[in-house]
Design an enzyme around this catalytic site. Structure first.
Site, PDB file in Angstrom:
ATOM      1  N   SER A  25     -10.600  52.525  16.622  1.00 53.98           N
ATOM      2  CA  SER A  25     -11.190  53.483  15.669  1.00 53.98           C
ATOM      3  C   SER A  25     -12.637  53.810  16.031  1.00 53.98           C
ATOM      4  O   SER A  25     -13.070  54.963  15.964  1.00 53.98           O
ATOM      5  CB  SER A  25     -11.188  52.888  14.255  1.00 53.98           C
ATOM      6  OG  SER A  25      -9.883  52.789  13.778  1.00 53.98           O
ATOM      7  N   GLY A  79      -2.687  59.933  16.343  1.00 52.33           N
ATOM      8  CA  GLY A  79      -2.961  60.619  15.079  1.00 52.33           C
ATOM      9  C   GLY A  79      -4.459  60.758  14.854  1.00 52.33           C
ATOM     10  O   GLY A  79      -4.937  61.771  14.346  1.00 52.33           O
ATOM     11  N   ARG A  92       4.316  63.665  12.700  1.00 51.78           N
ATOM     12  CA  ARG A  92       3.376  63.069  11.724  1.00 51.78           C
ATOM     13  C   ARG A  92       2.737  64.128  10.824  1.00 51.78           C
ATOM     14  O   ARG A  92       2.512  65.255  11.226  1.00 51.78           O
ATOM     15  CB  ARG A  92       2.333  62.234  12.469  1.00 51.78           C
ATOM     16  CG  ARG A  92       3.061  61.087  13.171  1.00 51.78           C
ATOM     17  CD  ARG A  92       2.152  60.112  13.785  1.00 51.78           C
ATOM     18  NE  ARG A  92       1.338  59.429  12.807  1.00 51.78           N
ATOM     19  CZ  ARG A  92       0.350  58.608  13.129  1.00 51.78           C
ATOM     20  NH1 ARG A  92       0.058  58.409  14.391  1.00 51.78           N
ATOM     21  NH2 ARG A  92      -0.347  58.003  12.200  1.00 51.78           N
ATOM     22  N   SER A 128      -6.931  57.753   3.240  1.00 46.73           N
ATOM     23  CA  SER A 128      -6.860  57.806   4.701  1.00 46.73           C
ATOM     24  C   SER A 128      -8.228  57.989   5.320  1.00 46.73           C
ATOM     25  O   SER A 128      -8.942  58.955   5.027  1.00 46.73           O
ATOM     26  CB  SER A 128      -5.954  58.975   5.113  1.00 46.73           C
ATOM     27  OG  SER A 128      -6.217  59.343   6.452  1.00 46.73           O
ATOM     28  N   SER A 148     -11.044  53.286   2.068  1.00 43.95           N
ATOM     29  CA  SER A 148     -10.470  53.144   3.411  1.00 43.95           C
ATOM     30  C   SER A 148     -11.574  52.744   4.387  1.00 43.95           C
ATOM     31  O   SER A 148     -12.750  52.704   4.022  1.00 43.95           O
ATOM     32  CB  SER A 148      -9.822  54.464   3.855  1.00 43.95           C
ATOM     33  OG  SER A 148     -10.777  55.506   3.820  1.00 43.95           O
ATOM     34  N   ASP A 196      -2.884  48.515   9.326  1.00 46.70           N
ATOM     35  CA  ASP A 196      -2.245  48.350  10.632  1.00 46.70           C
ATOM     36  C   ASP A 196      -1.645  46.955  10.809  1.00 46.70           C
ATOM     37  O   ASP A 196      -0.966  46.684  11.801  1.00 46.70           O
ATOM     38  CB  ASP A 196      -3.261  48.648  11.749  1.00 46.70           C
ATOM     39  CG  ASP A 196      -3.696  50.116  11.698  1.00 46.70           C
ATOM     40  OD1 ASP A 196      -2.898  50.956  11.220  1.00 46.70           O
ATOM     41  OD2 ASP A 196      -4.819  50.418  12.120  1.00 46.70           O
ATOM     42  N   LYS A 205       3.521  56.382  10.078  1.00 44.82           N
ATOM     43  CA  LYS A 205       2.701  55.970  11.222  1.00 44.82           C
ATOM     44  C   LYS A 205       3.425  56.350  12.515  1.00 44.82           C
ATOM     45  O   LYS A 205       4.305  57.198  12.494  1.00 44.82           O
ATOM     46  CB  LYS A 205       2.422  54.462  11.128  1.00 44.82           C
ATOM     47  CG  LYS A 205       1.529  54.107   9.954  1.00 44.82           C
ATOM     48  CD  LYS A 205       0.126  54.613  10.186  1.00 44.82           C
ATOM     49  CE  LYS A 205      -0.780  54.421   8.995  1.00 44.82           C
ATOM     50  NZ  LYS A 205      -2.054  55.107   9.163  1.00 44.82           N
TER      51      LYS A 205
HETATM   52  C1  S3P Z   1      -7.428  54.990  11.587  1.00 44.60           C
HETATM   53  C2  S3P Z   1      -7.063  55.005  10.277  1.00 44.60           C
HETATM   54  C3  S3P Z   1      -5.799  54.478   9.791  1.00 44.60           C
HETATM   55  C4  S3P Z   1      -5.100  53.593  10.828  1.00 44.60           C
HETATM   56  C5  S3P Z   1      -5.170  54.118  12.224  1.00 44.60           C
HETATM   57  C6  S3P Z   1      -6.598  54.408  12.647  1.00 44.60           C
HETATM   58  C7  S3P Z   1      -8.729  55.567  11.936  1.00 44.60           C
HETATM   59  O1  S3P Z   1      -4.994  55.549   9.403  1.00 44.60           O
HETATM   60  O2  S3P Z   1      -3.761  53.356  10.470  1.00 44.60           O
HETATM   61  O3  S3P Z   1      -4.606  53.173  13.142  1.00 44.60           O
HETATM   62  O4  S3P Z   1      -9.235  55.318  13.056  1.00 44.60           O
HETATM   63  O5  S3P Z   1      -9.310  56.268  11.099  1.00 44.60           O
HETATM   64  P1  S3P Z   1      -5.233  56.328   7.990  1.00 44.60           P
HETATM   65  O6  S3P Z   1      -5.727  57.680   8.317  1.00 44.60           O
HETATM   66  O7  S3P Z   1      -3.907  56.333   7.356  1.00 44.60           O
HETATM   67  O8  S3P Z   1      -6.275  55.592   7.231  1.00 44.60           O
END
Ligand code: S3P
Length: 441
Positions: A22, A103, A131, A178, A204, A325, A352
């Site tokens: 991240s 994603g 997704r 999120s 989050s 995760d 996911k």
């Molecule tokens: C992430 C946020 C999470 C996580 C992903 C990485 C990020 O998803 O599951 O592996 O780097 O912002 P969400 O957008 O559902 O919080």
């Protein structure tokens, strides 16, 4: 590639986890938007973060990899030099942008591209193209961006049509907890003509907030809402990426279910990422966390894990974003704990890289265990004797790794098909498994 994982004497010892996924994404993106040369030490250089890097390069951001001499036994360490092009300096790409399996790349890049005077298309692999994207597309449209896509913008490919360069402000209640949606809107807010106010933004992971504050960007909080102000520039910066606690979590779970100790070094200790370790403590594991320094606004330190008698617990909706995760690992650890471990409020897991609730049910059943699936979670009664067995990762890195570490709590081990998926977040996973005492063949 199918590999057999066994750990008859358990998994334990010392681990330095791979760089945080991240934080690497965010550092790359903000460096690209900065107005000078940036240095990112210890970036995650493979999988999802490579997708971010190649998309940024296709958008005209010069990025080069260098090796820096490390101190003592550290040898050489990789670093990325990113020449920022400024908030409005991204160039129209010559071809479709490929976000691969990521994603985070797709959603955060959507915030960077929205309303720019260029045309860009983002697509990715079969998993990414399933997704949900309306969660970012819809609020970005409200800010004035013109975005098209499959199913009215719900699935990639997403098409970003040319806009005037800036966006309108927004007052928005985040409908899902999120970090990706929040971060996409925070990135778009940098080019808005008035503030972007996000309520429900504190539930989050907060890496983007920390990075903004580290860079001196103003980010006030008002009655639980995050207020993102337009910026005239993003300053150039240098930072080191800490180890990824979500990658460490796999071997922490393996150590606990096999009764071994594990020390995790140079690990990110951001509280919004530590929900899994808090739950493990509640279940009876002995976990000490010691902060040693901060890097780019993030706490970093050592995690010491000692096994204890594991007892079941309940994990509800409020905790899920802080261990998102690691949910597949809760099923593995729950199977080894005394009593009924129940996870609820985790329907997001179905969206996911794969439907992770289904996948985790397949995993336990493949290993000879029992699990009851619900629309938004699962229940696991323990302790269970797991025999082990065979499982296909289905292109999902976290499922591949959860299947492999389950071997440490099974009598016969696990054969995992498509295990190369682990490289998306943990390139050295197989060698770490061997180094911590397991065999892989
Ligand atoms: C992430 C946020 C999470 C996580 C992903 C990485 C990020 O998803 O599951 O592996 O780097 O912002 P969400 O957008 O559902 O919080």
């Amino acid at each position: 590639m199918k590999l057999s994982f066994r750990a008859p004497r358990g998994l334990g010892g010392e681990l330095t986890p791979p760089p945080d996924k991240s934080i690497t994404h965010r550092a790359l993106m903000l460096a690209a938007l900065s107005d000078g040369p940036c240095l990112i030490h210890n970036p995650l250089g493979t999988g999802d973060c490579l997708s971010t890097r190649s998309c940024l390069e296709a958008l005209g951001v010069p990025i080069s990899e260098e090796l820096r001499k490390g101190r003592g036994a550290a040898g050489t360490q990789p670093q990325l030099r990113v020449r920022g092009v400024g908030l409005r300096g991204l160039r129209e790409p010559e071809d479709v942008l490929n976000a691969g399996n990521s994603g985070t790349t797709t959603r955060l890049l959507a915030g960077m591209l929205a309303g720019l005077p260029l045309c860009a298309v983002i697509t990715g692999d079969a998993s990414l193209r399933r997704r949900p994207m309306l969660r970012v597309v819809e609020p970005l449209r409200r800010m004035g961006a013109k975005i098209a896509g499959r199913l009215s913008g719900e699935q990639p490919p997403l098409v970003f049509l040319p806009g005037p360069g800036s966006l309108s402000g927004l007052d928005y209640a985040l409908p899902v907890a999120s970090a990706q949606v929040k971060s996409a809107l925070m990135l778009a807010a940098l080019r808005a003509d008035s503030q972007v106010r996000l309520s429900g933004a504190t539930g989050s992971r907060d890496h983007t907030e920390r990075l903004y504050r580290f860079l001196g960007l103003s980010l006030p909080e008002e009655e639980g809402a995050l207020v993102c102000l337009p910026a005239s520039r993003v300053p150039a910066f240098e930072l080191a990426v800490p180890g990824d606690p979500s990658s460490a979590a796999f071997f922490v779970a393996a150590a606990l279910i096999s009764g071994r100790e594990l020390t995790v070094r140079a690990c990110g200790l951001n509280p919004t990422r530590l929900g899994f370790f808090r739950v493990l403590r509640r279940m009876g594991a002995l976990i000490e966390m010691g902060e040693e320094r901060t890097e780019g606004g993030e706490p970093v330190g050592t995690l010491r894990v000692r096994p204890g008698t594991l007892v079941a617990t309940e994990i509800g909706e409020a905790e899920i974003p802080f261990l998102l995760d690691e949910v597949p690992l809760l099923a593995v650890v729950g199977a080894k704990a005394e009593g009924l471990t129940r996870v609820s409020g985790a329907a997001e897991l179905r969206h996911k890289e794969s439907d992770r609730l289904q996948a985790v049910a397949r995993l336990l059943e493949a290993a000879g265990g029992r699990i009851e699936l619900a629309p938004d979670g699962f229940s696991v009664e323990g302790p269970q004797q797991l025999r082990g067995g065979e499982m296909e990762a289905g292109g999902d890195h976290r499922i591949a790794m959860a299947a492999a570490v389950l071997a440490a709590g099974s009598s016969e081990g696990m054969a995992v098909g498509g295990v190369e998926a682990a490289g998306v977040s943990f390139p050295e996973f197989v060698s770490a498994f061997r180094r911590l005492g397991g065999t892989v063949g």
